[in-house]
Design a protein around this motif. Structure first.
Motif, mmCIF file in Angstrom:
data_model
loop_
_atom_site.group_PDB
_atom_site.id
_atom_site.type_symbol
_atom_site.label_atom_id
_atom_site.label_comp_id
_atom_site.label_asym_id
_atom_site.label_seq_id
_atom_site.Cartn_x
_atom_site.Cartn_y
_atom_site.Cartn_z
ATOM 1 N N SER A 46 48.586 -38.684 18.151
ATOM 2 C CA SER A 46 49.073 -39.185 16.866
ATOM 3 C C SER A 46 50.390 -39.903 17.102
ATOM 4 C CB SER A 46 49.221 -38.064 15.833
ATOM 5 O OG SER A 46 50.023 -37.020 16.306
ATOM 6 N N GLU A 47 50.567 -41.001 16.405
ATOM 7 C CA GLU A 47 51.793 -41.815 16.508
ATOM 8 C C GLU A 47 52.099 -42.204 17.960
ATOM 9 O OE1 GLU A 47 53.553 -42.961 13.912
ATOM 10 O OE2 GLU A 47 52.295 -41.901 12.475
ATOM 11 N N ASN B 51 53.996 -44.638 23.854
ATOM 12 C CA ASN B 51 54.649 -45.712 23.103
ATOM 13 C C ASN B 51 55.469 -46.598 24.041
ATOM 14 O OD1 ASN B 51 54.037 -45.103 20.217
ATOM 15 N ND2 ASN B 51 54.935 -43.130 20.776
ATOM 16 N N ASN C 233 53.077 -29.081 14.278
ATOM 17 C CA ASN C 233 53.534 -30.447 14.507
ATOM 18 C C ASN C 233 54.941 -30.442 15.081
ATOM 19 O OD1 ASN C 233 55.565 -30.776 12.236
ATOM 20 N ND2 ASN C 233 53.737 -30.283 11.056
ATOM 21 N N PHE D 152 59.415 -39.275 12.834
ATOM 22 C CA PHE D 152 57.972 -39.242 12.592
ATOM 23 C C PHE D 152 57.411 -37.915 13.075
ATOM 24 C CE2 PHE D 152 58.600 -41.178 16.728
ATOM 25 C CZ PHE D 152 57.584 -40.656 17.530
ATOM 26 N N LYS D 153 56.203 -37.594 12.601
ATOM 27 C CA LYS D 153 55.539 -36.333 12.939
ATOM 28 C C LYS D 153 54.436 -36.591 13.959
ATOM 29 C CE LYS D 153 57.301 -33.528 9.678
ATOM 30 N NZ LYS D 153 58.330 -32.603 9.990
ATOM 31 N N VAL D 154 54.317 -35.659 14.895
ATOM 32 C CA VAL D 154 53.242 -35.672 15.876
ATOM 33 C C VAL D 154 52.474 -34.371 15.715
ATOM 34 C CG1 VAL D 154 52.712 -35.560 18.340
ATOM 35 C CG2 VAL D 154 54.448 -37.161 17.509
ATOM 36 N N ASN E 71 54.169 -39.537 26.144
ATOM 37 C CA ASN E 71 54.630 -40.628 25.294
ATOM 38 C C ASN E 71 53.943 -41.924 25.712
ATOM 39 O OD1 ASN E 71 55.936 -42.443 23.671
ATOM 40 N ND2 ASN E 71 57.944 -42.190 24.607
ATOM 41 N N ASN F 214 62.205 -41.869 17.116
ATOM 42 C CA ASN F 214 62.152 -43.090 17.914
ATOM 43 C C ASN F 214 63.607 -43.414 18.261
ATOM 44 O OD1 ASN F 214 62.417 -45.860 18.572
ATOM 45 N ND2 ASN F 214 60.555 -46.390 17.445
#
Length: 128
Positions: free
Chosen positions: A6-7, A41, A100, A112-114, A39, A105
Motif C-alpha cells: 500500500s502506498e 517509492n 497499520n 500517509f498510512k501503510v 520502500n 514522505n
C-alpha cells in the motif's frame, strides 16, 4: 508468509510459535513475528507510529498504539528495506493481528498510512 503493498510500501510478515516462552497450562502462548518493510517509492520514508489490532481465539481483542517499532523510527530509503522482530503473548493457542504504520514522505513531509496484512499465530500442535 503474508504481504500487502500500500502506498508503494510492501509489508511482509512471518510468524513463529515460541514453545520455550509459552506455558499452555497457564494459558500463555508466545509468538514472534518478523516484519520486512520495503520502500518501493522514489522518496525516503520514515515510520513514525504503529497501530495494532490483536485478536485472541477466546474472543478477546486489544488495540496497541505506539511510536515507531521496537524503539526506533526507521528511515527507509527508496529501494531499501527495514526488518525487525517482535512478539505477542496470547491466552489461547491461536490468534491474529493486523494494523497499520503511519509514515512520512521525507521530501514533502506528507503523512500517509501503510497497511499491515492480517496474519495468524497458530501453535503447531493446533494444526494436527
Amino acid at each position: 508468509m503474508v504481504f500487502k503493498i500500500s502506498e508503494g510500501v510492501k509489508v511482509s510478515v512471518e510468524t513463529y510459535y515460541q514453545p520455550e516462552y509459552s506455558d499452555p497450562v497457564a494459558a500463555e502462548f508466545m509468538f514472534a513475528y518478523r516484519i520486512t518493510i520495503e520502500n518501493n517509492n522514489t522518496f525516503p520514508v520514515k515510520l513514525t507510529q504503529r497501530h495494532w489490532n490483536i485478536f485472541d481465539s477466546n474472543g478477546s481483542y486489544k488495540e496497541i498504539d505506539g511510536e515507531g517499532v521496537v524503539g526506533v523510527q526507521p528511515v527507509i530509503l527508496p529501494g531499501d528495506q527495514y526488518q525487525y522482530v517482535s512478539g505477542c503473548n496470547l491466552k489461547t493457542e491461536m490468534g491474529k493481528m493486523e494494523g497499520n504504520y503511519s509514515m512520512e514522505n521525507l521530501h514533502t513531509k506528507k503523512q500517509f498510512k501503510v497497511n499491515i496484512p492480517m496474519f495468524e499465530m497458530i501453535a503447531p500442535f493446533k494444526n494436527n
